[in-house]
Design a protein around this motif. Structure first.
Motif: not given
Length: 500
Positions: A82-104
């Motif tokens: 797993s690679f945690i990048h320095q620059e984050m690629n989140n969907f800012l308008e989505m909730s934390v939980v939806d970002n965490m489970f995107l495609n999962k």
């Protein structure tokens, strides 16, 4: 199930630009192996080759002794990397939980998303980090530090055997860093291995078992952390003795360049008053979330303030937009350079010249020759590592992106320059170059406001320190009279006898 990764004699070129040449690197389960080097040394490229984002030109990758290549980061993740990048690629308008489970996403027996189960699991993994975050809120409402904690939690969810962390603590508070290190040590005991990319020397000696140093696309040396000194690591990284970390300052103060009186935005900051003089570096210190960045965003016209006054060169001004701030010769290097400091898909040339473009227009036409010379001069001065000014800003390493943002504002002729975490994610050699540039600017009567969470940097590079606690300035002290303890006292709500 343990894992051992061996990268042998790895080479990579982009066109004529050779970025890796004969790099060796090994990591295995149950250890933290730090990867160090100046920005542009090839660290991120090496990790992108490991996770399949780039294909290698030469060399081999062995996983548990078997020649391996991954088709991309998702493939690497499925195989336990797993690679945690320095620059984050989140969907800012989505909730934390939806970002965490995107495609999962988790589905129930009826094929519907099981929101309750996802929230419970998100809370479980964030709880392991000691992060108290409402997972139903939009991710945009969180600080950079809290967003970073979510990235780490997402990595824990993949049941990774090897976790790559690229500058994981750059935006974290001291408490969050301690929580992260506790989690790393706990996972290490459970057999998880870590590749830890960081420019923070003290962290390397605290958390890493081994360290590999890269310079100019080669692996210079590997050490057991217990057997190497900080001086040796710096020498390996930059190829020379660096001398004193912070350059001496001999400031000559001029008139007050910027004055702020009673600036207020209810619930964000309150009754903020300070001034900064020509030739001065005024540091803004305080804990993450104290309101330092919000104050500066209001002054620069990004955010709103409801009361108070901004005075430039002795005259009250109304600034409601960044363009108005720029017209008053104020520049702002934002903390979030990826989203706010640069247009990543544009060339370095266009990024650097953007705030200054009006100065190159003759008879309604841009003087291309003059802009080319201007950009080349700034890139050389700030030692931006790139093939030329035509490459996109998004193709550069984090530290070189930071230099491009600096070049943009230096070139604009700003008389007041606000620098928000100017050396965040920047290597030791580039830090010194930025410090030297700050001194040069103040020698030319530029007034600098520097927001920094790095207390040694605050004490090493400022003339005065304004300390912010819960949206208010608790004290402004001369740096010569300040200590880490006295600054932290003010940053946690303590008082001093008087403020300037």
């Amino acid at each position: 199930m343990l894992m051992k990764i061996e990268m042998k004699n790895i080479s990579k070129a982009f066109g004529k630009n050779r970025v890796l040449e004969g790099v060796d690197f090994t990591v295995e389960s149950g250890e933290v192996h730090a990867l160090m080097g100046e920005n542009g040394a090839g660290k991120s490229t090496l990790m992108n080759i490991l996770t399949g984002l780039y294909t290698r030109d030469g060399g081999e990758i062995l996983v548990d002794g078997q020649e391996t290549s991954f088709s991309g980061p998702l493939d690497a993740e499925k195989h336990g990397i797993s690679f945690i990048h320095q620059e984050m690629n989140n969907f800012l308008e989505m909730s934390v939980v939806d970002n965490m489970f995107l495609n999962k996403e988790i589905h129930n027996a009826f094929g519907l998303m099981d929101e309750h189960k996802m929230v419970a699991q998100a809370n479980k993994y964030l709880g392991q980090l000691g992060a108290d975050i409402d997972v139903t809120q939009p991710i945009a409402s969180l600080s950079v530090g809290r967003q970073q904690m979510i990235e780490i939690a997402k990595s824990l969810m993949t049941d990774a055997k090897i976790i790559i962390m690229d500058e994981p603590t750059a935006a974290l508070t001291e408490k969050e860093i301690n929580q992260l290190f506790s989690v790393v040590n706990r996972l290490k005991e459970q057999g998880v291995g870590f590749i830890y990319i960081s420019h923070r020397m003290e962290e390397i000696f605290e958390i890493a078992d081994k360290v590999t140093v890269m310079r100019d696309g080669i692996s210079v040396q590997e050490y057991a952390t217990a057997d190497v000194t900080m001086t040796q690591l710096v020498r390996d990284m930059v190829g020379r003795e660096i001398g004193d970390f912070y350059p001496d300052r001999h400031p000559k103060f001029g008139d007050v360049a910027l004055q702020v009186e009673h600036l207020t935005e209810k619930g964000v900051f309150n009754d903020v008053s300070f001034s900064v003089r020509e030739g001065e570096i005024l540091a803004f210190s305080g804990l993450m979330g104290a309101g330092r960045t919000e104050i500066m965003r209001a002054i620069f016209g990004i955010d709103h303030y409801s009361d108070g006054q901004v005075i430039v060169d002795g005259k009250p001004v109304k600034i409601h937009t960044p363009s108005q701030a720029i017209a008053h010769n104020i520049g702002f290097l934002t903390e979030n350079r990826k989203d706010e400091g640069l247009i990543l898909e544009d060339s370095l040339h266009d990024n650097i010249v953007l705030p200054s473009i009006n100065g190159f227009v003759k008879h309604g036409i841009v003087d291309d020759k003059a802009t080319d010379e201007f950009v080349d001069m700034l890139m050389k001065r700030l030692t931006v590592k790139a093939m030329d000014s035509s490459v996109t800003a998004g193709s550069l390493s984090g530290g070189n992106q930071q230099k491009v943002v600096l070049a943009k504002w230096v070139g604009s002729g700003s008389k007041v320059l606000i620098l928000d975490e100017p050396t965040r994610g920047v290597d030791v050699g580039a830090k010194r170059e930025i410090y030297d540039l700050m001194n040069e600017l103040t020698d030319r009567n530029v007034a600098i406001i520097m927001i920094s969470s790095d207390l040694p940097e605050v004490l090493g590079m400022s003339d005065r320190i304004a300390v912010v606690y819960e949206g208010q300035i608790t004290g402004i002290v001369d740096t010569a009279d300040a200590t880490q303890e006295s600054v932290m006292m003010l940053a946690t709500g303590g008082k001093k006898d008087a403020t300037d």
